[in-house]
Design a protein around this motif. Sequence first.
Motif, PDB file in Angstrom:
ATOM      1  N   LEU B  20       3.752   5.600   1.993  1.00 47.60           N
ATOM      2  CA  LEU B  20       4.935   4.775   1.740  1.00 47.60           C
ATOM      3  C   LEU B  20       5.812   4.688   2.980  1.00 47.60           C
ATOM      4  N   THR B  25       7.939   2.059   7.780  1.00 49.68           N
ATOM      5  CA  THR B  25       8.374   2.266   9.155  1.00 49.68           C
ATOM      6  C   THR B  25       7.581   1.389  10.114  1.00 49.68           C
TER       7      THR B  25
ATOM      8  N   PRO C   7      16.548  -1.806  19.582  1.00 51.33           N
ATOM      9  CA  PRO C   7      16.207  -2.256  18.225  1.00 51.33           C
ATOM     10  C   PRO C   7      15.000  -1.536  17.651  1.00 51.33           C
ATOM     11  N   ILE C   8      14.015  -1.254  18.503  1.00 50.44           N
ATOM     12  CA  ILE C   8      12.814  -0.581  17.985  1.00 50.44           C
ATOM     13  C   ILE C   8      13.180   0.799  17.468  1.00 50.44           C
ATOM     14  N   PHE C  11      15.169   0.521  14.178  1.00 47.58           N
ATOM     15  CA  PHE C  11      14.342   0.204  13.024  1.00 47.58           C
ATOM     16  C   PHE C  11      13.406   1.343  12.674  1.00 47.58           C
ATOM     17  N   LEU C  12      12.987   2.080  13.675  1.00 45.76           N
ATOM     18  CA  LEU C  12      12.157   3.259  13.413  1.00 45.76           C
ATOM     19  C   LEU C  12      12.938   4.217  12.511  1.00 45.76           C
ATOM     20  N   GLY C  15      13.567   2.683   9.104  1.00 46.04           N
ATOM     21  CA  GLY C  15      12.335   2.644   8.307  1.00 46.04           C
ATOM     22  C   GLY C  15      12.030   4.006   7.716  1.00 46.04           C
ATOM     23  N   ILE C  16      12.189   5.014   8.543  1.00 46.72           N
ATOM     24  CA  ILE C  16      11.880   6.359   8.052  1.00 46.72           C
ATOM     25  C   ILE C  16      12.857   6.742   6.949  1.00 46.72           C
ATOM     26  N   MET C  18      14.748   4.825   4.950  1.00 45.98           N
ATOM     27  CA  MET C  18      14.587   4.054   3.708  1.00 45.98           C
ATOM     28  C   MET C  18      13.263   4.375   3.048  1.00 45.98           C
ATOM     29  N   GLY C  19      12.236   4.550   3.862  1.00 49.12           N
ATOM     30  CA  GLY C  19      10.940   4.907   3.290  1.00 49.12           C
ATOM     31  C   GLY C  19      11.025   6.227   2.551  1.00 49.12           C
ATOM     32  N   ALA C  20      11.715   7.174   3.189  1.00 47.01           N
ATOM     33  CA  ALA C  20      11.859   8.474   2.541  1.00 47.01           C
ATOM     34  C   ALA C  20      12.622   8.343   1.237  1.00 47.01           C
ATOM     35  N   LEU C  22      12.769   5.756  -0.706  1.00 45.91           N
ATOM     36  CA  LEU C  22      11.913   5.152  -1.722  1.00 45.91           C
ATOM     37  C   LEU C  22      10.861   6.131  -2.206  1.00 45.91           C
ATOM     38  N   ALA C  23      10.375   6.948  -1.278  1.00 46.12           N
ATOM     39  CA  ALA C  23       9.359   7.931  -1.675  1.00 46.12           C
ATOM     40  C   ALA C  23       9.951   8.912  -2.671  1.00 46.12           C
ATOM     41  N   ALA C  26      10.307   7.232  -5.906  1.00 50.62           N
ATOM     42  CA  ALA C  26       9.014   7.052  -6.569  1.00 50.62           C
ATOM     43  C   ALA C  26       8.594   8.331  -7.252  1.00 50.62           C
ATOM     44  N   LYS C  27       8.896   9.450  -6.607  1.00 54.37           N
ATOM     45  CA  LYS C  27       8.495  10.729  -7.195  1.00 54.37           C
ATOM     46  C   LYS C  27       9.374  11.070  -8.384  1.00 54.37           C
ATOM     47  N   HIS C  30       9.009   8.677 -11.567  1.00 54.29           N
ATOM     48  CA  HIS C  30       7.632   8.293 -11.851  1.00 54.29           C
ATOM     49  C   HIS C  30       7.375   8.217 -13.345  1.00 54.29           C
TER      50      HIS C  30
END
Lengths: 236, 299, 267
Positions: B20, B25, C7-8, C11-12, C15-16, C18-20, C22-23, C26-27, C30
């Motif tokens: 995910l 990312t 910017p890179i 966003f890195l 991304g990390i 927001m991804g975390a 969402l993860a 999700a857990k 669930h």
Amino acid sequence: MKSNVGKQFKDGVIANNPVFVQLLGMCPTLATTTAVVNALGMGAAVIVVLMFSNLFISLLRKIIPKQVRIASYIVIISGFVTAVELIIKAFFPSIDAALGLFIPLIVVNCIILARAEAFASKNRPMPSMIDGIATGAGFTFALVCVAFVRELLGTGKIFASADGTGGLSVFGGGYPGAPIFLLPAGAFLTLGFVIAAVQKIASVIDKRSQNKKTAEASETACGVARDLSYNEDEDT
Amino acid sequence: MDKKENLSTNETSPKYLVKLVAVLTAISVLVAAILAAVNFFTKGKIADNGSKAKEKAVLSIFTSGDESRLYKKSENEEIYLAYKDGGILGYCVFISSSGFSGDIDMMVGISSDYTTAGVKIVSMSETPGVGSKTNSDEFLSRFIGGNHSDPVKGCDAISGATISSKAVAEGVAAAHGINIDLETVAAEVGASVIQNVPESDAEETNNEPDETESSADVDDGEDANTEDTTPDEPSSENDPEPEPPSGNDNYVYGEVGGDPSYRYGRYAETAENQYRIEISRSEETAEVETDDEDETEEE
Amino acid sequence: MKEILAPILIFLFLGIIMGALLAVAAKLFHVKKDERAERILSCLPGANCGGCGYAGCSALADAIVEGKAAVSACAVGGEDVGIKVAEIMGAALENSVRMRAQVMCGGIDGCASKKYAYSGTNDCAAAEKLGGGDKTCAYGCIGLGSCAAHCPFGAISVRSGIASVDPEKCRGCGICVNYCPKGIIKLIPFDSSYYARCSSKDGGKAVRSYCEKGCVSCRICEKACRNGAIKVISGAAEIDYSLCSGCGKCADKCPRDVIQSIREMKF
């Protein structure tokens, strides 16, 4: 394969037009249709964004997990919208001045996310890209229709350039213009009437093709009936 | 329809969760890279467009000019010079003042006699129909003729657009506040100063009785209280001495500074207990500017 | 360089984060769902026609996994889908035959008499309430097309006053069976060759008086059939498709052309 492309275009522009049929993307339709040139600019921007975002989302569709689907789509879409905005600012500054805020608002235009969810996430890249172009074309067509009416009745001229000058004067110099058509109220009114007209035309065409079909069919059915009654006479 | 057998299912294994984060990312970084590239390639052109727009604005103020060049650009100041046949007509200051919804970028042109030659708004995002009215000739032409000591000439704000009007006026005042000596500048760039070319094509109509205007407190430095309630209007015929509005003692009459066109004025008390006269100009035949106090915010 | 890097990196970072986020969500949130349901869903046709009796394809998928619905419940998907679903469920597939709908009435305009001229809503159920429809025959097709309106595949059209089902388009979902107020649409095997198009329960004399195409219970077909597949049951001929060999002798002998060959119907 060819017929598919044609069908997709017919679908996107006529049968499933995002503005007239699906009623999506109303905000830019109302806001940017004060002039035909603006409508064309907005439509072009949306076509480009739709095309590329559909393509990329389709390419990545098997990799993106379900839970980050929406986030990924939005990142991709907003990336392309920003790129388009920068290009417009650089090479078409007058369009940028005319459209202003509404270019960044393309990110949250329902049409783009709707096509991404409904089509690009489930189909291969090529058809997805075609679908993006077709839907964008339909959107542009709708915008131009509304803008034509609004500009014509609102200013008496059409095809005025982005900064407001020029344009073909249709009603002659004496026409003072009806400013209501350039205001939000007029936008709603015009859009309502245009949608009504489009739906009426569609239903008339539909009815005609239906009548044609049943006319053809009843001929064949009658033929069968005639054959049968002939048999009956024989036996009795 | 694309049917796949191994759909990503509702697993919550650590491997899946890492996937995910990784996918999101990766996509974010990829998009950022693309954007950075596009930005890199369009940056120059966009800046170019911006400077073209500014130069165009300079020449629209100094209409008889044929060329405009950037003279100085620093943290605090951005000054352009307007040329005609190699001579300097005047200078323009690019001011960005904060309006109601965002910055108002404007070009304030000051001619060689140090009076305001014109004001042109380069970009603004004020409320259409309200704050955007400040971008009209009627309003902007009122600043023409102001000088260093009285840059805004007691100009009234547009009613309902107090903040936008104030922003424009403050911009003009700030432009006059910048110390430029044209002779020195001319020597620097190797040109001569053309004196006193009347630039503004706009009429000096300071008292068009268009939509009701509020008297706003627009002056640099001075701190006049305008918490007045709406005073009654005197009607201005060709009386040399118009009737004072009843119930309001704050009016003075007569000629001010020897200029017979100054009919009446209003004074207000400043913080330092100094009386300052805000003077309104009325032409002999025109009606009085309606003097509604409209201190309400826009919208 | 900094302009490209900044910017890179941002966003890195984003991304990390927001991804975390969402993860974690999700857990935490669930919902345990049988993954077979999703696999079944992807096999189903996705038309959401409701022919299986469930609210849609995803409802059927859930029901199959819970054991409430048969593996072959999707008639529209037919055998292919049945096999795939059976595979996912690890169950054996009972033999499912593709069915199609057939309107058991031949009373076209001009052949069947009417007791009154109907003028009202274009709906068979509405006409049924008015003394059982405008045909003199109480069992005849009303011909206003309620079945056609509800067919999710557009397989039914009204021709010459009765409804006709296009055998190629029909997927045997059975919705039209429920919408016919007379109940004269039947699901018959897709590869059957003949059908008896009369549902009238009246005796021969009555039928002769009101319909030229109706079955008069003369039983000639019964005698003609070698397999005993066709029998006159309560006033009309009915074919038992498990016995029918498709020889067509009954059709040849029927004096009133009640028995029709499917292949001769043109669409």
